[in-house]
Write a protein that holds these residues in place. Structure first.
Motif, PDB file in Angstrom:
ATOM      1  N   LEU A   8      31.133  11.820  11.547  1.00  0.00           N
ATOM      2  CA  LEU A   8      32.257  11.783  10.603  1.00  0.00           C
ATOM      3  C   LEU A   8      32.825  10.381  10.512  1.00  0.00           C
ATOM      4  O   LEU A   8      33.040   9.827   9.436  1.00  0.00           O
ATOM      5  CB  LEU A   8      33.367  12.746  11.047  1.00  0.00           C
ATOM      6  CG  LEU A   8      33.035  14.234  11.158  1.00  0.00           C
ATOM      7  CD1 LEU A   8      34.301  15.023  11.458  1.00  0.00           C
ATOM      8  CD2 LEU A   8      32.390  14.735   9.886  1.00  0.00           C
ATOM      9  N   VAL A  11      30.369   7.859   8.816  1.00  0.00           N
ATOM     10  CA  VAL A  11      30.258   7.996   7.358  1.00  0.00           C
ATOM     11  C   VAL A  11      31.502   7.453   6.669  1.00  0.00           C
ATOM     12  O   VAL A  11      31.429   6.646   5.732  1.00  0.00           O
ATOM     13  CB  VAL A  11      30.028   9.471   6.968  1.00  0.00           C
ATOM     14  CG1 VAL A  11      30.179   9.646   5.464  1.00  0.00           C
ATOM     15  CG2 VAL A  11      28.651   9.920   7.425  1.00  0.00           C
ATOM     16  N   LEU A  12      32.656   7.890   7.171  1.00  0.00           N
ATOM     17  CA  LEU A  12      33.904   7.450   6.549  1.00  0.00           C
ATOM     18  C   LEU A  12      34.037   5.929   6.671  1.00  0.00           C
ATOM     19  O   LEU A  12      34.440   5.250   5.719  1.00  0.00           O
ATOM     20  CB  LEU A  12      35.084   8.154   7.226  1.00  0.00           C
ATOM     21  CG  LEU A  12      36.329   8.359   6.366  1.00  0.00           C
ATOM     22  CD1 LEU A  12      35.977   8.966   5.034  1.00  0.00           C
ATOM     23  CD2 LEU A  12      37.336   9.232   7.093  1.00  0.00           C
ATOM     24  N   ALA A  14      31.612   3.748   6.928  1.00  0.00           N
ATOM     25  CA  ALA A  14      30.647   3.099   6.041  1.00  0.00           C
ATOM     26  C   ALA A  14      31.170   3.069   4.604  1.00  0.00           C
ATOM     27  O   ALA A  14      31.069   2.044   3.910  1.00  0.00           O
ATOM     28  CB  ALA A  14      29.314   3.835   6.091  1.00  0.00           C
ATOM     29  N   ILE A  15      31.751   4.180   4.181  1.00  0.00           N
ATOM     30  CA  ILE A  15      32.276   4.233   2.808  1.00  0.00           C
ATOM     31  C   ILE A  15      33.416   3.233   2.645  1.00  0.00           C
ATOM     32  O   ILE A  15      33.496   2.500   1.652  1.00  0.00           O
ATOM     33  CB  ILE A  15      32.746   5.662   2.470  1.00  0.00           C
ATOM     34  CG1 ILE A  15      31.521   6.579   2.371  1.00  0.00           C
ATOM     35  CG2 ILE A  15      33.535   5.692   1.172  1.00  0.00           C
ATOM     36  CD1 ILE A  15      31.849   8.027   2.146  1.00  0.00           C
ATOM     37  N   CYS A  16      34.313   3.171   3.637  1.00  0.00           N
ATOM     38  CA  CYS A  16      35.424   2.215   3.583  1.00  0.00           C
ATOM     39  C   CYS A  16      34.909   0.788   3.523  1.00  0.00           C
ATOM     40  O   CYS A  16      35.395  -0.036   2.740  1.00  0.00           O
ATOM     41  CB  CYS A  16      36.323   2.367   4.813  1.00  0.00           C
ATOM     42  SG  CYS A  16      37.328   3.840   4.776  1.00  0.00           S
ATOM     43  N   SER A  19      33.416   0.062   0.135  1.00  0.00           N
ATOM     44  CA  SER A  19      34.482  -0.021  -0.855  1.00  0.00           C
ATOM     45  C   SER A  19      35.240  -1.343  -0.727  1.00  0.00           C
ATOM     46  O   SER A  19      35.510  -2.024  -1.712  1.00  0.00           O
ATOM     47  CB  SER A  19      35.409   1.175  -0.685  1.00  0.00           C
ATOM     48  OG  SER A  19      36.714   0.822  -0.964  1.00  0.00           O
TER      49      SER A  19
END
Lengths: 197, 197
Positions: A8, A11-12, A14-16, A19
């Motif tokens: 969790l 993934v979060l 990596a997205i941050c 972005s």
């Protein structure tokens, strides 16, 4: 659910990261155009309040103490003999909704070169006509001596618009205060040397 | 499996975000006082919707269920910031008019709704078509409300006079209450047409 907590977070994270990276790039690309647009806005408003005079907003200004301890940035247009016109921003706090920001141009003899509404949040259709040329044009050539700078409803010389009094009254009041500040600090504003006030 | 055509056209009528699903009402009510504002807001929202649908759908097997909502929000917020910066740089006047409502696209439940309900469960191409259809449907809805309000409230369409000089503006239509009146009337018409079928 495979991996549990670690997945969790990964993934979060990596997205941050992706972005943040993307936004940093877009910020770099748009930084200059945005600064340019802001400068263009100032140039446009200066041209509107001091027609025919040239000012470079990046160098031809002087920061002076305002009435309430604030700092007023006075843009100054000069020719060989000295200052031929100044422009500065005033704020009308008593509009219908929120502050009205006004750029006003003043000639050395204390008459108005013109005014320009920089931003406002007045009711559209009612207070918004203060942005119309027809109304702003009234102020050209006015000074504290030749005009009672109040709206007609208050016994002054400035036409308010039908149905709206509050917005024109606020703008007129702010312009009057601006002219008074100019009169009281005239020497300081126009002098060639940076004076300590 | 229905065709891509249906995926696109459902956003226009049968699942129109504003008139059928009654989603995204904040911008639909707040910035539709002129057609130009409606178009700008519609296009900005469509861009965000298209991008977020694409990315969410691409990552749908990578993002764990437990953190899907924060992930979607980060993705959406990133694209909204990109739109915000881009508009500030190259469409400055309209960016100034829309003001706070551009960043507020983040909380437009239409976009999160499409990510959650569609893009996270469908392949990329299908999600792109869905985003496009929903975006076009949203834009058309905004333009419809904007047209009603601008024509009745200012007598103009896209700034051009359409009702002639003799028309007395129904000022209420471009004020906030007018948004609710126009919205209610249009919703009623949509329902009436739907019932007849």
């Amino acid at each position: 659910m495979k991996g549990g907590m670690a997945r969790l977070i990964l993934v979060l994270g990596a997205i941050c990261f992706a972005s943040g990276f993307g936004l940093a790039m877009v910020y770099e690309i748009t930084k200059e155009p945005i600064a340019y647009q802001k400068k263009l806005e100032v140039i446009r408003s200066l041209a509107a309040v001091l027609p025919g005079l040239e000012i470079d907003p990046d160098s031809q200004y002087r920061d002076l103490a305002g009435k309430d301890g604030d700092t007023v940035r006075v843009f100054r247009s000069e020719d060989g003999d000295g200052v031929v016109g100044v422009a500065f921003q005033v704020i009308a706090p008593d509009g219908y909704s929120g502050n009205i920001y006004i750029m006003m141009g003043v000639l050395p003899d204390g008459t108005l070169g013109g005014i320009e509404i920089l931003s406002h949040a007045e009711t559209p259709g009612l207070g918004a006509p203060i942005t119309e040329e027809r109304w702003k044009g009234i102020f050209k050539g006015r000074s504290l001596e030749n005009t009672d700078l109040r709206v007609k409803k208050d016994g002054g010389d400035i036409d308010q618009m039908t149905g709206a009094t509050i917005s024109p009254r606020a703008v007129t009041g702010a312009v009057k205060k601006g002219l008074e500040w100019f009169r009281d600090n005239r020497d300081n504003i126009l002098s060639a040397e940076e004076a300590s006030s | 499996m229905s065709g891509y055509g249906v995926e696109f056209t459902k956003g226009l009528w049968s699942e129109n975000p504003v008139f059928r699903m009654v989603l995204g009402l904040c911008p639909a009510l707040a910035v539709t006082n002129t057609v130009v504002n409606s178009i700008a807001m519609g296009l900005a929202t469509m861009f965000v919707l298209l991008c977020s649908n694409t990315v969410v759908s691409t990552l749908r097997n990578f993002i764990p269920d437990k953190v899907r909502i924060p992930s979607f929000i980060i993705i959406i917020a990133s694209f909204v910031t990109i739109v915000d910066l881009t508009m500030a740089a190259w469409a400055h006047p309209i960016h100034k008019t829309l003001g706070l409502f551009v960043p507020l696209i983040v909380v437009n439940c239409l976009i999160l709704g499409r990510s959650e309900a569609f893009a996270s469960r469908h392949p990329v191409l299908r999600s792109v078509v869905d985003g496009l259809g929903m975006g076009v449907g949203f834009t058309i809805a905004l333009i419809t409300i904007g047209a009603v309000r601008e024509i009745l409230g200012s007598g103009t369409f896209l700034g051009y006079s359409v009702l002639g000089a003799g028309y007395t503006d129904m000022l209420v239509m471009i004020l906030p209450p007018g948004a609710f009146l126009a919205m209610g009337a249009l919703l009623g018409m949509f329902n009436a047409v739907d019932h007849r079928r």
